[in-house]
Design a protein around this motif. Sequence first.
Motif, PDB file in Angstrom:
ATOM      1  N   ALA A  28      12.338  -0.722  -7.580  1.00 38.89           N
ATOM      2  CA  ALA A  28      12.768   0.230  -7.482  1.00 38.89           C
ATOM      3  C   ALA A  28      11.556   1.380  -8.406  1.00 38.89           C
ATOM      4  N   GLU A  29      11.577   0.995  -9.567  1.00 40.64           N
ATOM      5  CA  GLU A  29      10.074   2.004 -10.344  1.00 40.64           C
ATOM      6  C   GLU A  29       8.876   1.486  -9.998  1.00 40.64           C
ATOM      7  N   TRP A  30       8.894   0.571  -9.276  1.00 40.56           N
ATOM      8  CA  TRP A  30       7.489  -0.189  -8.889  1.00 40.56           C
ATOM      9  C   TRP A  30       6.821   0.598  -7.350  1.00 40.56           C
ATOM     10  N   ASP A  35       1.308   4.524  -4.592  1.00 38.71           N
ATOM     11  CA  ASP A  35      -0.005   6.007  -4.577  1.00 38.71           C
ATOM     12  C   ASP A  35       0.733   6.350  -2.387  1.00 38.71           C
ATOM     13  N   SER A  36       0.925   4.947  -1.373  1.00 44.89           N
ATOM     14  CA  SER A  36       0.830   5.269  -0.590  1.00 44.89           C
ATOM     15  C   SER A  36       1.806   3.604   0.031  1.00 44.89           C
ATOM     16  N   PRO A  37       2.799   3.732  -0.095  1.00 44.93           N
ATOM     17  CA  PRO A  37       3.475   2.339   0.061  1.00 44.93           C
ATOM     18  C   PRO A  37       3.658   2.202   2.014  1.00 44.93           C
TER      19      PRO A  37
END
Length: 78
Positions: A28-30, A35-37
Amino acid sequence: MTPEMLDRWKILPRLMMLASTVMSWRCAEWFMGLDSPTAAQSAFVSVVMGVMTGVFGIWMGHEHKGDNNVNSVNRSSK
């Protein structure tokens, strides 16, 4: 420490649940750090979180089954 003590304290399942929780949190942190998943990354995190729901439910069910201190009602005597 004897094997019976490890079984009674349920150390291994609790360590496994802790490891799964930490890995899920890191995932979740990753994802939140991107920036733009992409759609694939979103799907991956969605699957990981969904699996953790199942893992937690199964773990809680097994924790309850092994608890001998829970008072249960004997319904066969009725």
